[in-house]
Every structure is written in structure tokens, then in C-alpha cells.
Write a protein that holds these residues in place. Structure first.
Motif, short mmCIF file in Angstrom:
data_model
loop_
_atom_site.label_atom_id
_atom_site.label_comp_id
_atom_site.label_asym_id
_atom_site.label_seq_id
_atom_site.Cartn_x
_atom_site.Cartn_y
_atom_site.Cartn_z
N HIS A 2 0.81 -1.04 -0.07
CA HIS A 2 0.07 -0.01 -0.08
C HIS A 2 0.98 1.30 0.10
N MET A 4 0.98 5.47 0.60
CA MET A 4 0.07 6.58 1.26
C MET A 4 0.63 7.96 0.93
N ASP A 16 -10.55 13.64 -0.24
CA ASP A 16 -9.92 12.32 -0.77
C ASP A 16 -11.28 12.32 -1.84
N CYS A 19 -13.50 8.30 -2.31
CA CYS A 19 -12.81 7.75 -0.95
C CYS A 19 -13.33 6.47 -0.73
N GLN A 23 -11.06 4.80 3.91
CA GLN A 23 -9.57 4.11 4.13
C GLN A 23 -8.39 4.83 4.14
N THR A 24 -8.13 5.40 3.19
CA THR A 24 -6.88 6.15 3.05
C THR A 24 -6.94 7.54 4.20
N ALA A 27 -6.52 5.69 7.71
CA ALA A 27 -5.14 5.20 7.84
C ALA A 27 -4.15 6.38 8.18
N SER A 28 -4.53 7.54 7.78
CA SER A 28 -3.43 8.41 7.77
C SER A 28 -3.33 9.15 9.15
N ARG A 79 -7.16 7.93 -4.88
CA ARG A 79 -6.46 6.69 -4.97
C ARG A 79 -7.01 5.81 -6.18
N TRP A 105 -2.26 14.55 -5.00
CA TRP A 105 -1.74 13.13 -4.86
C TRP A 105 -2.52 12.00 -5.46
#
Length: 200
Positions: A2, A4, A16, A19, A23-24, A27-28, A79, A105
Motif C-alpha cells: 500500500h 500513502m 479524498d 474515497c 480508508q486512506t 489510515a493517515s 487513489r 496526490w
């Protein structure tokens, strides 16, 4: 396996795009005071996200029409969501909602990964998936060469692979600079929104 995003102290307002259940963002392990917003078209995923975290505000909507004010965020992440959008509009929207100096990103689809999936579909005798992956391959090639995209005939939805050339072209059009790409197991692109000409 994964990857990040790097959350910097200047990233106090984060969006996000695509999204899922957040999850992202979850988890950050975001610092106190950071405002995090996730947007997705999947209502069930948003409802699950709201159950998992009270730190993230979940909003239903599409990448091509972000329901936020201009310059509302300092960081926009996506993502593997951008390849499933009409990229010219989605990138322009990301640029619009980012404040000058804000960052984007992105995790994207590479040509190599698309070809690998097509070969696997053919090897496992999955004709419908192979036909769809052939569309993604052709559409990504069209986008790379011309900047245009075509929807999949039966669904009207878009999917493409990206190249350094095609994504850099789109980001520059939307007012981004400092574009960096990394292609390995993940295809990651970062960029920074440039101040408007004549502003300090």
C-alpha cells in the motif's frame, strides 16, 4: 503493497476524491484540527465510512462536479479513482478546489498494468473482461495521443490508463506545476497548484 500520501503540516484541509469508505484518510492518522472530507458516488461505502470514523465528513458526488467552494482545500488525493473519470473535467475540478500552493496526490493506472490485466483475462478465457480491458487500452491510447476520451458504449462510463505525458499535460492545463511521477508497483503522481499570475 500500500502507498500513502505524505500529509504535511500545511495540509489542514484535505479532500479524498473517490474515497470509498475513507480508508486512506482513516489510515493517515490525521493530526488534531485537520478537516478531512471524502467524496464518492457509492452511497453504501459512504455510509460504512461514517460508521468507521467521525473524523471524516462524507459527501456523495462525482469527481467531475465537486460540490465545494474554490480554494477550499490544501491537499486533494485520489487513489485509483481518476482513471475512472472524465479526466480533463476531474483534474480541472481538483485545481479549482485547491488553494494556491496546495498539492494533489494521485494513484493512476499504468500502461503496463493495463496490458497485464488484458493478458490475464485472455489467459483465463474471460471474454467480457478482455473486451472491456481492450477498450481501456484503446481509450488510454486515444487520451495519450489526442487528449480526448470515449465512453464505454454499454455503460457510458470512462476508464483509461495514464502516461507521464498525458497526466502532465492535464495537470499543466489546470494550473499545476512541480509535477513528479513515480512508476513502480504503484503509479503515483504529485503536483502543486501554482499561484495565479500577478498574485503574491
Amino acid at each position: 503493497r500500500h502507498v500513502m500520501p505524505a500529509i504535511l503540516p500545511k495540509h489542514r484541509r484535505i479532500l479524498d476524491v473517490g474515497c470509498g469508505a475513507g480508508q486512506t484518510l482513516i489510515a493517515s492518522d490525521l493530526a488534531a484540527g485537520v478537516r478531512a472530507v471524502g467524496i464518492d458516488i457509492d452511497q453504501e461505502a459512504l455510509e460504512l465510512g461514517a460508521e468507521l470514523s467521525d473524523r471524516v465528513r462524507f459527501v456523495a458526488g462525482s469527481a467531475e462536479a465537486l460540490p465545494f467552494a474554490d480554494a477550499a482545500f490544501d491537499l486533494v488525493i485520489a487513489r485509483v479513482a481518476l482513471p475512472l473519470t472524465y479526466i480533463p473535467t476531474a483534474v480541472a475540478e481538483m485545481g479549482r478546489v485547491l488553494a494556491p500552493g496546495g498539492d494533489v496526490w494521485l494513484v493512476l493506472h499504468s500502461l503496463g498494468r493495463t496490458v497485464e490485466l488484458l493478458v490475464n483475462n485472455a489467459r483465463h478465457l474471460e471474454p467480457k473482461r478482455a473486451v472491456y480491458r481492450s477498450y481501456v487500452l484503446a481509450n488510454g491510447s486515444l487520451y495519450h495521443l489526442t487528449g480526448r476520451m470515449a465512453p464505454f458504449p454499454s455503460s457510458g462510463r470512462y476508464e483509461t490508463f495514464q502516461t507521464d505525458h498525458s497526466i502532465a499535460r492535464e495537470l499543466r492545463r489546470a494550473g499545476f506545476g512541480a509535477i513528479q511521477t513515480t512508476q513502480g508497483y504503484h503509479y503515483v503522481v504529485t503536483a502543486t497548484k501554482q499561484p495565479a499570475y500577478g498574485t503574491l
